[in-house]
Design a protein around this motif. Structure first.
Motif, mmCIF file in Angstrom:
data_model
loop_
_atom_site.group_PDB
_atom_site.id
_atom_site.type_symbol
_atom_site.label_atom_id
_atom_site.label_comp_id
_atom_site.label_asym_id
_atom_site.label_seq_id
_atom_site.Cartn_x
_atom_site.Cartn_y
_atom_site.Cartn_z
ATOM 1 N N ARG A 89 0.867 -1.170 0.000
ATOM 2 C CA ARG A 89 0.000 0.000 0.000
ATOM 3 C C ARG A 89 0.913 1.232 0.000
ATOM 4 O O ARG A 89 1.743 1.394 0.880
ATOM 5 N N LEU A 90 0.738 2.059 -1.007
ATOM 6 C CA LEU A 90 1.651 3.186 -1.145
ATOM 7 C C LEU A 90 1.081 4.406 -0.418
ATOM 8 O O LEU A 90 -0.125 4.618 -0.407
ATOM 9 N N LYS A 91 1.996 5.146 0.170
ATOM 10 C CA LYS A 91 1.565 6.334 0.916
ATOM 11 C C LYS A 91 1.962 7.601 0.154
ATOM 12 O O LYS A 91 2.760 7.556 -0.770
ATOM 13 N N GLY A 92 1.404 8.676 0.578
ATOM 14 C CA GLY A 92 1.811 9.965 0.036
ATOM 15 C C GLY A 92 0.884 10.451 -1.063
ATOM 16 O O GLY A 92 -0.136 9.819 -1.359
ATOM 17 N N SER A 93 1.256 11.542 -1.652
ATOM 18 C CA SER A 93 0.423 12.144 -2.686
ATOM 19 C C SER A 93 0.507 11.311 -3.975
ATOM 20 O O SER A 93 1.350 10.421 -4.088
ATOM 21 N N ALA A 94 -0.361 11.621 -4.901
ATOM 22 C CA ALA A 94 -0.386 10.874 -6.155
ATOM 23 C C ALA A 94 0.966 10.919 -6.844
ATOM 24 O O ALA A 94 1.449 9.922 -7.360
ATOM 25 N N ILE A 95 1.610 12.077 -6.812
ATOM 26 C CA ILE A 95 2.892 12.213 -7.504
ATOM 27 C C ILE A 95 3.955 11.359 -6.809
ATOM 28 O O ILE A 95 4.778 10.728 -7.458
#
Lengths: 276, 639
Positions: A213-219
């Protein structure tokens, strides 16, 4: 300007979806580069060499790129092509040796161009995407990771490899494939010591890694998935050889490819050679 | 009186014209040898002219009228002149007959003049064509005066007779000069082209002859490089072109302002028959975006490059709209493919993604590059029987490249469910089915096509089936019309035809009426290539849909832009062909545009903005069956 003797090494590839034999796309592009170069210098010859089975039908596809003749060093599959190629190429003493960066079959270590260049006493320029020759002075555009490019100047004779994934694959012409000749030469069939030595295991399905599961903003997520994040490490511009070697060894130690922790510059040097 | 002189002058002119025309034959006789049944052709020619050509010309009744009057009048008057040249046969009433014939011809000539000068269609060419009405008027008018004067005696009659002779002779000289290398050469070349036509089968009782002619892969030169590489009767066809511009009006690439005008393409080929040719003298619309006057070539010079740009060659969608409209029965698509064959097989020079896709096709036997092993991935849950397991089935379902396209898979799913619902026993080749080779062949890659055809035919020969059903008109065309040349002869039925037959037998029970307004888009390879326009419409009508027709439909339908590998060569234009077609569909006010081809589906669904919904005929039928609430529709059918 005098004509060039350009040797192109061509291997057999495998189609990723069907596993059918095909041209190695990088070798095919190397051949296209060689033919284009030969067309600009009158008196140039393209000497294409394949080590393997001269009866392989796919070899005709290389001829279809506009090659008149393809020399095949006839050897059974699994043979080490290096000794025969070395012998053959030394006799040809080419001005330029072109080939793809690595094979799609067999060991596919990508080492062959280096070993041949060493045997022929040539400089090797890897990852060439652009090539401009003035006399015996060559100006090369080299592809670096993340789309960077670097200009390199080098003097002939030299070897160059074409990297994977550059511009489209030239379609072979049916008529040229039919016209071209395949010349088979008997060759030394020495078994590949590496392929003999390695341990073979049956293929087994590895558990599929759970998507993280990736965190942070879309970029940020995009960057972490495409490897387009911040560049790690340091960029050295025109370092002296000592510093460069030390950096490479540090990096190799970091990723665990060499064990010896280096103390002095001299010992690093020997380590580096033995580990290559 | 000039009764003796006039016919002799006319016949002398005519004779010199014939000599000049015979000299002109060298233009097309320099072509490659062709096997032509000459005598049979010459015997069949009048029938071909009166039936087949007339059917095309009569689509524009006014043109048919003026042509019948002008050409018929000219020919009839020339025949009368021959009779009048023989003194014992020179009965005075014959002058009256001649006057009548010339009066009719004069009406036709006036009509030609009006069309050229007053309400001139934009697709017409100028140049020599613009001098044509005057020559016809002078001939018909002048000799009409002479013929009438010959009915009387006296000095006034002699005066009128001489005046008429002078004017008429001028007209005749004009007509003859326009027949030598000018617009009227179509009269001679057109007749000979009909007689020695490269596809005589298309004149036999409404039969279609649309399959491409196989190329001998062992021949020294593959395809056509220079004009002289075309067979002589093909060159004759190009030289017969009358530049009426009907092809230009219907060509989808021309409408999208891609650099192809079929009329200019044929003229390029015809003009290149003279040494040192250029397109300076051409006085019609050129290829969009390309200036006139830059093309140059000759009979022995390569066509592609100097005479015809490669972008022109690769713009063609092989939709055959031009062939269908051509009153001279010219085969544009054959010429296009002959030229492509040389570019592909000899030079391997293909634009866009075409080369990569052909390479994938050679290595995987599928255009998608995924390999036949993945052909049934979309249908895992449907458990379609495989031919290699059942060995025989009444229906062999040919899936085609649609099996790799997410959108087209929905159509295939609807079709499979309908066949189950109807109790049809069927099977597929599954992983044994290779690409049929349609795209490869249209792109000129005859080698790959013949390889695929040979292997598919070998596979099919192992199994027993009554007919092949396919939802892809391109596969239908290739399997039905092009495989026979390689030893495969099958009954191939399009899914719309097959489903319409099932509906007629009432197997689906009562269908719940669908109140939507629908318009049907005829796929080129189903309509023009195979003549099937009725079954899909019958099917839509059975669904209770309110069917409206687009501006162009049936055999004159407009292409979606996806045929002939055009999506791969991707030649830029000012507009997109599917946008143009969709605008025609939107104009009808229909809520649904019914399609019957996976390529059309993809092309039309790619149109952005507000537009009718794109649904395959099979999907519409399945919706109706589902809505009909027939219990059997769902039972035993995995979702």
């Amino acid at each position: 300007m005098t004509g060039l003797a350009i040797v192109v090494l061509l291997s057999l590839g495998r189609h990723p979806a069907t596993g059918r034999p095909r041209r190695n796309p990088d070798d095919a592009r190397a051949l296209a580069t060689a033919l284009a170069l030969a067309a600009t210098r009158s008196g140039s010859r393209v000497l294409a060499v394949h080590a393997g089975d001269p009866r392989a039908p796919v070899l005709r596809d290389y001829l279809g790129q506009g090659l008149d003749e393809l020399t095949v060093l006839d050897m059974p599959s699994g043979s080490d092509p290096l000794p025969s190629l070395r012998e053959h190429l030394v006799a040809l003493s080419p001005d330029l040796l072109l080939t793809g960066q690595r094979a799609e079959n067999g060991e596919a270590s990508g080492l062959l161009p280096y070993l041949l260049a060493e045997a022929l006493g040539m400089t090797l320029v890897p990852g060439v995407v652009g090539l401009d020759l003035q006399g015996d002075q060559g100006r090369f555009t080299q592809a670096l990771p993340r789309g960077r490019r670097r200009q390199i100047e080098a003097r002939l004779p030299l070897a160059a490899t074409i990297p994977a994934g550059t511009a489209g694959l030239p379609l072979p012409s049916f008529a040229a494939a039919r016209r071209g000749r395949i010349v088979s030469l008997p060759a030394l069939a020495s078994p590949d010591p590496h392929l003999v030595a390695i341990e073979r295991q049956p293929w087994r399905q590895l558990p599929r890694p759970q998507p993280r599961r990736l965190k942070g903003s879309a970029i940020d997520r995009l960057k972490s998935m495409t490897g387009g994040g911040e560049a790690k490490g340091r960029l050295l511009v025109d370092p002296d050889p000592e510093t460069a070697a030390a950096q490479i060894l540090d990096r190799l130690g970091e990723i665990g490819l060499i064990r010896a922790s280096h103390q002095s510059v001299t010992s690093r040097d020997t380590d580096g050679r033995t580990e290559r | 009186m000039l009764a003796g002189l006039a016919p002799l002058i006319v016949l002398a002119c005519l004779l010199s014209g014939l000599v000049a025309a015979a000299w002109q034959t060298r233009r097309w006789l320099q072509g490659a040898p062709a096997r032509v049944a000459r005598l049979q052709g010459l015997i069949a020619m009048p029938g071909r002219y009166l039936v087949d050509v007339h059917q095309v010309v009569a689509r524009r009744p006014r043109n048919a009228r003026f042509h019948a009057l002008a050409a018929g009048g000219l020919l009839a008057s020339l025949a009368l002149w021959c009779v009048l040249a023989v003194p014992p046969l020179r009965y005075r009433p014959l002058w009256g007959v001649l006057a009548l014939v010339l009066a009719l011809m004069l009406m036709g000539a006036i009509s030609v003049w009006r069309r050229r000068q007053v309400d001139r269609p934009v697709e017409l060419s100028g140049g020599g064509f613009d001098r044509l009405p005057l020559a016809l008027l002078l001939y018909a008018g002048g000799f009409l005066v002479l013929a009438l004067a010959e009915l009387f005696t006296g000095p006034a009659a002699t005066l009128f007779s001489s005046l008429g002779l002078i004017v008429g002779t001028f007209g005749l000289a004009g007509i003859i000069s326009l027949a030598i290398g000018g617009p009227l050469k179509h009269a001679i070349n057109g007749m000979l082209h009909l007689a020695f036509h490269p596809r005589p089968a298309r004149f036999v009782g409404g039969k279609r002859d649309t399959g491409l002619v196989p190329l001998d892969l062992a021949s020294a030169r593959l395809g056509v490089e220079r004009p002289v590489d075309f067979a002589w009767n093909r060159l004759l066809g190009f030289d017969a072109c009358v530049q009426c511009g009907r092809c230009e009006q219907v060509c989808p690439a021309y409408a999208a302002e891609q650099p192809l005008n079929p009329k200019k393409f044929i003229q390029d080929l015809a003009m290149a028959l003279a040494p040192g040719a250029s397109d300076d003298a051409y006085a019609g619309h050129g290829h969009p975006g390309q200036a006139l006057g830059s093309a140059h070539g000759g009979p022995g010079e390569p066509l592609i490059g100097a005479m015809i740009s490669d972008a022109t060659l690769w713009s063609c969608t092989t939709c055959r709209a031009c062939v269908h409209e051509c009153p001279m029965m010219i085969e544009h698509v054959d010429a296009m493919v002959d030229l492509r064959r040389f570019q592909t097989l000899e030079l391997a020079a293909l634009p866009g993604k075409a080369a990569l896709v052909l390479e994938d096709l050679r290595l995987t036997d599928t255009l998608s590059g995924r390999g036949p092993g993945a052909r049934l991935d979309w249908a895992v849950d449907l458990r379609i029987p495989l031919m290699r397991e059942v060995m025989e089935a009444p229906v062999l379902l040919w899936l085609g490249e649609a099996a790799f396209d997410l959108r087209a898979q929905r159509t295939l799913r609807a079709l499979v469910r309908l066949l189950r619902q109807a109790g049809v026993v069927f099977a597929t080749l599954g992983p044994e089915e290779l690409d049929c080779g349609d795209t490869a062949r249209r792109l000129g890659d005859e080698a790959t096509f013949q390889d695929l055809a040979g292997r598919n035919i070998a596979t099919l020969s192992r199994y027993r089936f009554d007919r092949i059903v396919t939802a892809d008109p391109h596969s239908l065309h290739v399997l039905k019309n092009e495989y026979p040349a390689f030893g495969g002869g099958y009954e191939v039925v399009h899914h719309t035809t097959f489903l319409a037959g099932l509906i007629e037998r009432g197997v689906f029970g009562p269908l719940s009426p669908d109140g939507r307004k629908v318009t049907y888009h005829d796929p080129c390879y189903l309509g023009r290539y195979n003549g099937e326009t009725a079954a899909p419409r019958a099917l839509l009508d059975a669904l209770g849909l309110e069917r409206v027709e687009m501006e162009r439909s049936g055999l004159r339908s407009q292409c979606c832009g996806g045929g002939g590998g055009a999506t791969l060569t991707d030649i830029p234009g000012k507009r997109r062909i599917p946008d143009i077609r969709m605008a025609q569909a939107t104009e009808t006010g229909a809520a649904v545009i019914a399609v019957a081809c996976p390529t059309c589906t993809v092309m039309l669904e790619g149109v952005t903005g507000k537009r009718p919904e794109v649904l395959d005929v099979a999907e519409l039928l399945w919706q109706a069956v589902e809505r009909g609430g027939i219990a059997a529709a769902r039972s035993g059918m995995p979702a």
